[in-house]
Design an enzyme around this catalytic site. Structure first.
Site, PDB file in Angstrom:
ATOM      1  N   LYS A 195       0.879  -1.179   0.000  1.00  0.00           N
ATOM      2  CA  LYS A 195       0.000   0.000   0.000  1.00  0.00           C
ATOM      3  C   LYS A 195       0.916   1.229   0.000  1.00  0.00           C
ATOM      4  O   LYS A 195       1.537   1.553   1.012  1.00  0.00           O
ATOM      5  CB  LYS A 195      -0.881  -0.048   1.266  1.00  0.00           C
ATOM      6  N   PRO A 196       1.046   1.902  -1.169  1.00  0.00           N
ATOM      7  CA  PRO A 196       1.871   3.119  -1.195  1.00  0.00           C
ATOM      8  C   PRO A 196       1.081   4.313  -0.645  1.00  0.00           C
ATOM      9  O   PRO A 196      -0.147   4.244  -0.530  1.00  0.00           O
ATOM     10  CB  PRO A 196       2.142   3.303  -2.691  1.00  0.00           C
ATOM     11  N   GLY A 248       6.988   5.297   8.063  1.00  0.00           N
ATOM     12  CA  GLY A 248       6.076   6.426   8.199  1.00  0.00           C
ATOM     13  C   GLY A 248       6.140   7.002   9.596  1.00  0.00           C
ATOM     14  O   GLY A 248       7.155   6.863  10.292  1.00  0.00           O
ATOM     15  N   GLU A 270       9.922   1.467  10.505  1.00  0.00           N
ATOM     16  CA  GLU A 270      10.929   2.507  10.305  1.00  0.00           C
ATOM     17  C   GLU A 270      10.180   3.808  10.471  1.00  0.00           C
ATOM     18  O   GLU A 270       9.444   4.241   9.595  1.00  0.00           O
ATOM     19  CB  GLU A 270      11.519   2.320   8.902  1.00  0.00           C
ATOM     20  N   GLU A 401      10.038  16.036  15.298  1.00  0.00           N
ATOM     21  CA  GLU A 401      10.543  15.993  13.923  1.00  0.00           C
ATOM     22  C   GLU A 401       9.850  17.096  13.111  1.00  0.00           C
ATOM     23  O   GLU A 401       8.626  17.124  13.026  1.00  0.00           O
ATOM     24  CB  GLU A 401      10.183  14.616  13.364  1.00  0.00           C
ATOM     25  N   GLU A 478      16.553  -2.446   7.533  1.00  0.00           N
ATOM     26  CA  GLU A 478      16.337  -2.632   6.097  1.00  0.00           C
ATOM     27  C   GLU A 478      17.661  -2.417   5.373  1.00  0.00           C
ATOM     28  O   GLU A 478      18.533  -1.700   5.863  1.00  0.00           O
ATOM     29  CB  GLU A 478      15.300  -1.636   5.577  1.00  0.00           C
TER      30      GLU A 478
END
Ligand SMILES: NC(=O)C1=CN([C@@H]2O[C@H](COP(=O)(O)OP(=O)(O)OC[C@H]3O[C@@H](n4cnc5c(N)ncnc54)[C@H](OP(=O)(O)O)[C@@H]3O)[C@@H](O)[C@H]2O)C=CC1
Ligand SMILES: O=C(O)CCCC(=O)O
Length: 498
Positions: A195-196, A248, A270, A401, A478
């Site tokens: 799912k992008p 995300g 991540e 962030e 990853e």
């Protein structure tokens, strides 16, 4: 033959992008499930540089996600049974096709995401490098023999593909985040439902076109665009899915972690970072400025590993701020497809508001805007790359962030002082520091609580090294040979009666 882009209201925008592609068939407005291009184009994908609608894509939900998982489940046994070399060859073909189409892929990427074309090309290249690397690693999924504790038995451990994998990817790296997850999965013998991000699905769909051409069998790679929460729930809760990889926000990562607990699924997360970037007074200041630029302003600061808070030591503080802001003031803002542009638009207006909130809070606490500090005259989501000086260590920008082109520079006294500030965060993805003192380099690298440390470098991402965080920045790694670990299970076999 897969259907071409459908005729509809957005056709003119779609055809304008299509007409600039050497291979127009890379632009898709359907999802890819079980080897078929499916769904009805509904949801608009816009170019953040000018607001034009590029194309519409399907808005699928839980039922379609379930169909995709079932397709991946059906495809799994045959894909897992191929020899490592057969899978490796297909991945290698996928790599070759990505490289052969790198300019088209970069144009699609810049059009949907906004980053400058040179950066988009760089992303396509590293995206391809993950595929190349895991095509090679496919042939090295070694097991082990274990010295036995029983004379009549022999012990061994084999590594087998974990099964169907879910992947959920963000908009900041629409190409490389896909290959970083999909290529180790496919190399290991797993099948995938991806799912992008809704803002940037076109790169993912273009990659699927090339995977299909490379010979990835139907059902092995499936792409579902649409409503994220129900799709995510299916990926986390469907019994056939054994691993979910997500990049995300920390908030969504925590939702997925809770959901995956229902079926005790393995998860790779991540998540957000809050990277410190430290310049000690023995550093090469010009190199530190270059490093800060590449770390902070790449992708307009929308990178999970980008420097979020900069610390400069007393003695070199003014020199560092002056040199940094001079370079930042020279940056060219604009549409990423224009020559010379180094700063494109931010992904959306919410991103702009967050940068503004961080600036306002810092200024209220006494910070000074050295350069930038406001929306660009170009309008939309363009923001002036910004440097703030005299930022307090407890400012909001040092806690959260920012995900934007804002460098807040904080002053520090000594090594212990700055290590304490760096580690006073629930996040721990990346850290950076500049120093030429070899003792300090070891002490600080070991003391920083983060999964990755850049010493005298602002750019650390590469397919050959393990990428991932500690604390609330995530789970797992990853890239590198460790990136394969997520996609295999270790099975211990005792052979008795010898
Ligand atoms: N680690 C990183 O690289 C990234 C960090 N971030 C951080 O997150 C902040 C917010 O960005 P945002 O785009 O909202 O990030 P999100 O975490 O919301 O989006 C990332 C991906 O998760 C999907 N998603 C969203 N909600 C759910 C859900 N409930 N279940 C399953 N999938 C879901 C999104 O789909 P959809 O697009 O359809 O909503 C997208 O594909 C940024 O400002 C930044 O701080 C953001 C992106 C990347
Ligand atoms: O944000 C990410 O997860 C990818 C980082 C890529 C880069 O460092 O350029």
């Amino acid at each position: 033959m897969t259907p071409p882009v459908a005729a509809r209201a957005a056709q003119s925008a779609a055809s304008s992008l299509q007409s600039r592609l050497k291979d127009p068939s890379l632009l898709r407005d359907r999802c890819y499930i079980d080897g078929a291009w499916v769904g009805t184009p509904e949801f608009a994908v816009n170019n953040p540089a000018n607001g034009t609608e590029l194309i519409r894509i399907p808005q699928l939900g839980a039922d379609d996600a379930t169909s995709a998982v079932e397709a991946a489940q059906r495809a799994f046994p045959a894909w897992a049974k191929l020899t490592a070399k057969q899978r490796s060859n297909i991945l290698r073909k996928w790599f070759d096709l990505i490289i052969a189409n790198r300019e088209d892929l970069a144009l699609i990427l810049t059009s949907e995401q906004g980053k400058p074309l040179a950066e988009a090309l760089g992303e396509v290249d590293i995206g391809a490098a993950y595929v190349e690397f895991f095509a090679e690693e496919a042939r090295r999924v070694y097991g082990e023999t274990i010295p036995t504790q029983r004379p009549d038995a022999r012990l061994l451990a084999i590594r087998q593909p974990i099964g169907v994998c879910g992947a959920i990817t963000p908009w900041n790296f629409p190409n490389s985040m896909i290959t970083r997850k999909v290529s180790p999965a496919l190399a290991a013998g797993c099948t995938v439902v991806l799912k992008p991000a809704n803002e940037t699905p076109l790169s993912a769909l273009a990659l699927a076109v090339l995977a299909e051409k490379a010979g990835v069998p139907k059902g092995v790679l499936n792409i579902v665009t649409g409503d994220a929460p129900p799709i995510g729930k299916v990926l986390c809760e469907h019994p056939a899915v054994r691993f979910v990889g997500f990049t995300g926000s920390t908030n969504v990562g925590k939702i997925l972690y809770r959901q995956a607990s229902v079926g005790v699924k393995k998860l790779g997360l991540e998540l957000g970072g809050n990277a410190p970037f430290v310049v000690f007074d023995d550093a090469d200041i010009d190199a530190a400025v270059e490093g800060a630029i590449v770390s902070k302003y790449r992708n307009m600061g929308q990178t999970c590993v980008c420097a979020n808070r900069l610390y400069a030591q007393d003695k070199i503080y003014d020199q560092f701020v002056e040199k940094l802001s001079k370079k930042v003031a020279e940056m060219k803002i604009g549409d990423g497809t224009e020559a010379g542009v180094t700063q494109g638009p931010l992904i959306n207006m919410k991103a702009i508001e967050k940068v503004e909130r961080h600036i306002a809070d810092a200024v209220k606490g006494g910070a000074k805007v050295v350069t930038g500090g406001k929306r660009s005259a170009l309008g939309r989501s363009f923001f002036e790359p910004t440097v703030l000086s005299d930022v307090r260590p407890d400012a909001l920008v040092a806690q959260e962030e920012t995900f934007g082109p804002l460098a807040p520079v904080i002053r520090f006294k000594d090594e212990a002082d700055v290590i304490a500030m760096c580690n006073a965060s629930p996040f721990g993805l990346a850290s950076y520091f500049y120093s030429r003192d070899i003792g300090r380099v070891w002490r600080v690298a070991e003391a920083l609580e983060s999964g990755m440390v850049g010493v005298n470098s602002g750019l650390i991402t590469t397919e050959v090294a393990p990428f991932g965080g500690v604390k609330e920045s995530g789970l797992g790694r990853e890239g590198s040979r460790h990136g394969m670990d997520e996609y295999v299970e270790i099975k211990y076999v005792m052979m008795a009666g010898v």
